[in-house]
Design a protein around this motif. Structure first.
Motif, PDB file in Angstrom:
ATOM      1  N   UNK A 115       0.810  -1.217   0.000  1.00 56.33           N
ATOM      2  CA  UNK A 115       0.000   0.000   0.000  1.00 56.33           C
ATOM      3  C   UNK A 115       0.846   1.270   0.000  1.00 56.33           C
ATOM      4  N   UNK A 116       1.956   1.244   0.685  1.00 54.57           N
ATOM      5  CA  UNK A 116       2.772   2.455   0.783  1.00 54.57           C
ATOM      6  C   UNK A 116       3.400   2.848  -0.550  1.00 54.57           C
ATOM      7  N   UNK A 117       3.764   1.862  -1.338  1.00 56.33           N
ATOM      8  CA  UNK A 117       4.435   2.133  -2.614  1.00 56.33           C
ATOM      9  C   UNK A 117       3.575   1.752  -3.814  1.00 56.33           C
ATOM     10  N   UNK A 118       2.261   1.769  -3.634  1.00 52.53           N
ATOM     11  CA  UNK A 118       1.373   1.321  -4.712  1.00 52.53           C
ATOM     12  C   UNK A 118       1.470   2.199  -5.959  1.00 52.53           C
ATOM     13  N   UNK A 119       1.772   3.470  -5.795  1.00 52.19           N
ATOM     14  CA  UNK A 119       1.920   4.353  -6.961  1.00 52.19           C
ATOM     15  C   UNK A 119       3.078   3.893  -7.830  1.00 52.19           C
ATOM     16  N   UNK A 120       4.149   3.490  -7.193  1.00 51.35           N
ATOM     17  CA  UNK A 120       5.290   2.992  -7.960  1.00 51.35           C
ATOM     18  C   UNK A 120       4.944   1.693  -8.678  1.00 51.35           C
ATOM     19  N   UNK A 121       4.133   0.874  -8.035  1.00 52.55           N
ATOM     20  CA  UNK A 121       3.689  -0.361  -8.678  1.00 52.55           C
ATOM     21  C   UNK A 121       2.883  -0.080  -9.931  1.00 52.55           C
ATOM     22  N   UNK A 122       2.036   0.931  -9.883  1.00 46.37           N
ATOM     23  CA  UNK A 122       1.251   1.308 -11.069  1.00 46.37           C
ATOM     24  C   UNK A 122       2.161   1.812 -12.169  1.00 46.37           C
ATOM     25  N   UNK A 123       3.144   2.613 -11.800  1.00 44.55           N
ATOM     26  CA  UNK A 123       4.084   3.142 -12.806  1.00 44.55           C
ATOM     27  C   UNK A 123       4.855   2.006 -13.458  1.00 44.55           C
ATOM     28  N   UNK A 124       5.319   1.057 -12.675  1.00 48.97           N
ATOM     29  CA  UNK A 124       6.049  -0.086 -13.233  1.00 48.97           C
ATOM     30  C   UNK A 124       5.146  -0.907 -14.139  1.00 48.97           C
ATOM     31  N   UNK A 125       3.894  -1.118 -13.736  1.00 55.86           N
ATOM     32  CA  UNK A 125       2.954  -1.881 -14.561  1.00 55.86           C
ATOM     33  C   UNK A 125       2.714  -1.182 -15.904  1.00 55.86           C
ATOM     34  N   UNK A 126       2.545   0.112 -15.879  1.00 60.73           N
ATOM     35  CA  UNK A 126       2.335   0.865 -17.128  1.00 60.73           C
ATOM     36  C   UNK A 126       3.570   0.795 -18.009  1.00 60.73           C
ATOM     37  N   UNK A 127       4.732   0.952 -17.406  1.00 60.18           N
ATOM     38  CA  UNK A 127       5.969   0.875 -18.193  1.00 60.18           C
ATOM     39  C   UNK A 127       6.112  -0.490 -18.853  1.00 60.18           C
ATOM     40  N   UNK A 128       5.829  -1.531 -18.095  1.00 58.53           N
ATOM     41  CA  UNK A 128       5.963  -2.879 -18.641  1.00 58.53           C
ATOM     42  C   UNK A 128       4.911  -3.182 -19.702  1.00 58.53           C
ATOM     43  N   UNK A 129       3.672  -2.797 -19.457  1.00 57.63           N
ATOM     44  CA  UNK A 129       2.578  -3.185 -20.351  1.00 57.63           C
ATOM     45  C   UNK A 129       2.471  -2.308 -21.596  1.00 57.63           C
ATOM     46  N   UNK A 130       2.804  -1.041 -21.493  1.00 54.06           N
ATOM     47  CA  UNK A 130       2.617  -0.141 -22.636  1.00 54.06           C
ATOM     48  C   UNK A 130       3.913   0.249 -23.328  1.00 54.06           C
ATOM     49  N   UNK A 131       4.857   0.721 -22.558  1.00 56.79           N
ATOM     50  CA  UNK A 131       6.058   1.280 -23.176  1.00 56.79           C
ATOM     51  C   UNK A 131       7.074   0.236 -23.609  1.00 56.79           C
ATOM     52  N   UNK A 132       7.216  -0.839 -22.856  1.00 62.18           N
ATOM     53  CA  UNK A 132       8.189  -1.870 -23.223  1.00 62.18           C
ATOM     54  C   UNK A 132       7.906  -2.490 -24.596  1.00 62.18           C
ATOM     55  N   UNK A 133       6.661  -2.902 -24.894  1.00 61.46           N
ATOM     56  CA  UNK A 133       6.414  -3.451 -26.237  1.00 61.46           C
ATOM     57  C   UNK A 133       6.653  -2.439 -27.363  1.00 61.46           C
ATOM     58  N   UNK A 134       6.287  -1.188 -27.117  1.00 60.09           N
ATOM     59  CA  UNK A 134       6.530  -0.167 -28.140  1.00 60.09           C
ATOM     60  C   UNK A 134       8.022   0.031 -28.391  1.00 60.09           C
ATOM     61  N   UNK A 135       8.779   0.085 -27.312  1.00 57.09           N
ATOM     62  CA  UNK A 135      10.224   0.254 -27.453  1.00 57.09           C
ATOM     63  C   UNK A 135      10.843  -0.924 -28.197  1.00 57.09           C
ATOM     64  N   UNK A 136      10.441  -2.142 -27.828  1.00 55.29           N
ATOM     65  CA  UNK A 136      11.020  -3.324 -28.465  1.00 55.29           C
ATOM     66  C   UNK A 136      10.628  -3.415 -29.941  1.00 55.29           C
ATOM     67  N   UNK A 137       9.415  -2.994 -30.287  1.00 55.68           N
ATOM     68  CA  UNK A 137       9.020  -2.994 -31.701  1.00 55.68           C
ATOM     69  C   UNK A 137       9.914  -2.063 -32.513  1.00 55.68           C
ATOM     70  N   UNK A 138      10.213  -0.906 -31.967  1.00 56.87           N
ATOM     71  CA  UNK A 138      11.076   0.030 -32.693  1.00 56.87           C
ATOM     72  C   UNK A 138      12.526  -0.448 -32.733  1.00 56.87           C
TER      73      UNK A 138
END
Length: 176
Positions: free
Chosen positions: A113-136
């Motif tokens: 609970x204390x670091x849940x914001x960071x967990x959301x940021x990591x989830x977004x980075x992994x789910x959205x940005x990582x595939x886009x970066x790897x495609x390029x």
């Protein structure tokens, strides 16, 4: 010259149109006859030849030309991926997509609970940005990997619901 008809409802007849076209053609012919040879009338801007561009002096040219990057050299990962058969590439996409999906969903719960914001940021980075970066970076489509990632997220969510359900006897109450 003829006076213009100020009546907005006036529709010109065929004879009036023919007379005005003949006058315009005669007027153009007179203008062309008055001009010296080589200065023909140019009716459209597109027909005007482009003016020659002034040459830049050699001193103004940059030493290294950034416009010409030369031949493209693929990275080591691109070379490895190019060696894979389509079936192998699909298998690796499924494995990688499932791993990234499980990691993204898991990051929502692992940070607490204390670091849940960071967990959301990591989830977004992994789910959205990582595939886009790897495609390029790899110059390959990762649609199969994205589908595998989505399926893995749904499976992990169902497992988490079952685990929490078994722990609470399937009586889901808000935390107090």
């Amino acid at each position: 010259m003829d006076q213009q008809n100020n009546n907005p409802n006036h529709v010109p007849t065929a004879e009036e149109i023919a007379r005005k076209e003949a006058e315009a053609a005669r007027h153009l012919a007179e203008e062309a006859a008055e001009k010296p040879a080589g200065q023909a009338f140019v009716p459209y801007v597109d027909d005007v030849p482009d003016a020659p561009k002034p040459a830049r002096p050699a001193a103004a040219l940059p030493d290294d030309d950034d416009d010409d990057d030369g031949e493209y050299i693929p990275s080591e990962w691109e070379k490895r991926i190019d060696k894979l058969t389509p079936a192998q590439w699909k298998r690796w996409q499924i494995i990688g997509g499932a791993a990234v999906g499980a990691a993204a969903f898991g990051s929502l719960f692992l940070f607490g609970q204390d670091l849940s914001t960071y967990g959301i940021v990591v989830a977004v980075l992994l789910a959205l940005l990582l595939p886009r970066y790897l495609e390029k970076a790899w110059r390959r489509s990762l649609n199969t990997g994205r589908i595998a990632m989505l399926v893995a997220m749904v499976v992990v969510m169902v497992v988490m619901i079952l685990v929490f359900g078994v722990q609470t006897g399937f009586t889901f109450k808000p935390a107090q």
